[in-house]
Design a protein around this motif. Sequence first.
Motif, PDB file in Angstrom:
ATOM      1  N   LEU A  76       2.100   7.366  -6.764  1.00  0.00           N
ATOM      2  CA  LEU A  76       1.127   8.404  -7.100  1.00  0.00           C
ATOM      3  C   LEU A  76       1.691   9.811  -6.941  1.00  0.00           C
ATOM      4  CD1 LEU A  76      -2.166   6.893  -5.657  1.00  0.00           C
ATOM      5  CD2 LEU A  76      -1.239   6.735  -7.970  1.00  0.00           C
ATOM      6  N   TYR A  77       2.870   9.937  -6.338  1.00  0.00           N
ATOM      7  CA  TYR A  77       3.525  11.238  -6.280  1.00  0.00           C
ATOM      8  C   TYR A  77       4.103  11.615  -7.638  1.00  0.00           C
ATOM      9  CZ  TYR A  77       2.966  11.461  -1.248  1.00  0.00           C
ATOM     10  OH  TYR A  77       2.419  11.523   0.004  1.00  0.00           O
ATOM     11  N   ASP A 107       1.065   4.257  -2.834  1.00  0.00           N
ATOM     12  CA  ASP A 107       1.011   5.684  -2.506  1.00  0.00           C
ATOM     13  C   ASP A 107       2.221   6.402  -3.103  1.00  0.00           C
ATOM     14  OD1 ASP A 107      -0.051   8.025  -1.226  1.00  0.00           O
ATOM     15  OD2 ASP A 107       1.326   7.704   0.447  1.00  0.00           O
ATOM     16  N   ASP A 108       3.392   5.807  -2.974  1.00  0.00           N
ATOM     17  CA  ASP A 108       4.625   6.428  -3.476  1.00  0.00           C
ATOM     18  C   ASP A 108       4.558   6.709  -4.972  1.00  0.00           C
ATOM     19  OD1 ASP A 108       5.714   6.371  -0.941  1.00  0.00           O
ATOM     20  OD2 ASP A 108       7.000   4.632  -1.322  1.00  0.00           O
ATOM     21  N   SER A 142      -5.957  11.200  -1.808  1.00  0.00           N
ATOM     22  CA  SER A 142      -5.060  12.051  -1.017  1.00  0.00           C
ATOM     23  C   SER A 142      -4.091  12.839  -1.908  1.00  0.00           C
ATOM     24  CB  SER A 142      -4.275  11.210   0.002  1.00  0.00           C
ATOM     25  OG  SER A 142      -3.272  10.435  -0.643  1.00  0.00           O
ATOM     26  N   HIS A 143      -4.014  12.472  -3.175  1.00  0.00           N
ATOM     27  CA  HIS A 143      -3.145  13.162  -4.129  1.00  0.00           C
ATOM     28  C   HIS A 143      -3.995  14.175  -4.898  1.00  0.00           C
ATOM     29  CE1 HIS A 143       0.365  10.566  -3.484  1.00  0.00           C
ATOM     30  NE2 HIS A 143      -0.557   9.688  -3.143  1.00  0.00           N
ATOM     31  N   GLU A 193      -8.881   6.024  -0.720  1.00  0.00           N
ATOM     32  CA  GLU A 193      -8.360   7.102   0.124  1.00  0.00           C
ATOM     33  C   GLU A 193      -6.946   7.492  -0.291  1.00  0.00           C
ATOM     34  OE1 GLU A 193      -9.057   7.612   4.618  1.00  0.00           O
ATOM     35  OE2 GLU A 193      -7.124   6.589   4.476  1.00  0.00           O
ATOM     36  N   ILE A 194      -6.114   6.503  -0.618  1.00  0.00           N
ATOM     37  CA  ILE A 194      -4.746   6.790  -1.060  1.00  0.00           C
ATOM     38  C   ILE A 194      -4.778   7.622  -2.343  1.00  0.00           C
ATOM     39  CG2 ILE A 194      -2.654   5.750  -2.048  1.00  0.00           C
ATOM     40  CD1 ILE A 194      -3.067   3.424  -0.016  1.00  0.00           C
ATOM     41  N   ILE A 195      -5.584   7.202  -3.303  1.00  0.00           N
ATOM     42  CA  ILE A 195      -5.657   7.943  -4.573  1.00  0.00           C
ATOM     43  C   ILE A 195      -6.151   9.363  -4.330  1.00  0.00           C
ATOM     44  CG2 ILE A 195      -6.802   8.079  -6.821  1.00  0.00           C
ATOM     45  CD1 ILE A 195      -6.931   4.932  -6.719  1.00  0.00           C
ATOM     46  N   LEU A 233       0.836  -1.205   0.000  1.00  0.00           N
ATOM     47  CA  LEU A 233       0.000   0.000   0.000  1.00  0.00           C
ATOM     48  C   LEU A 233       0.866   1.249   0.000  1.00  0.00           C
ATOM     49  CD1 LEU A 233      -2.736  -1.164   2.535  1.00  0.00           C
ATOM     50  CD2 LEU A 233      -3.010  -0.880   0.057  1.00  0.00           C
ATOM     51  N   ASP A 234       1.941   1.250   0.790  1.00  0.00           N
ATOM     52  CA  ASP A 234       2.855   2.408   0.813  1.00  0.00           C
ATOM     53  C   ASP A 234       3.512   2.605  -0.551  1.00  0.00           C
ATOM     54  OD1 ASP A 234       2.341   3.061   3.462  1.00  0.00           O
ATOM     55  OD2 ASP A 234       4.042   1.920   4.233  1.00  0.00           O
TER      56      ASP A 234
END
Length: 134
Positions: free
Chosen positions: A49-50, A46-47, A125-126, A121-123, A42-43
């Motif tokens: 997506l930056y 998230d990474d 958050s960007h 939520e991860i998506i 999951l991390d």
Amino acid sequence: MLNSDQNKKIIIDGSRFSDLAGFYDEASLVFMKETDWKVGTLDGFDDILYGGFGVFENKDQVEVTWKDSQKSKEDLGLEATRHFYENKIRQGKPFNIELIQQKLDELLSGNGQTLFQILIEIIESHKNITLILD
């Protein structure tokens, strides 16, 4: 601000996977084309997506369409999430077992997030990414 014609468009196809490992494969395919790096946590998802080391740069406006999202919501729902947490508890270190047990308890009591909800939520958050559930 870029107009929608200049947005990067990425499609996550829920018909191509039915579990978290399959989601990671799909995410690697659509976000990390022509790179050796693969999503596996999951991390890690998230990474990527930056931006900056996949198919888009850090400040690009990105439109992600998640096709067959209802299928993914079911596939990555309560049962998959329960198994996800139970496997981490079984593995023990390096995972924070108390925190994972708390997340499992919340899930089973109806108050916790499923894997699908966590990914959404991860998506979301960007701020440069617009998510469309299809």
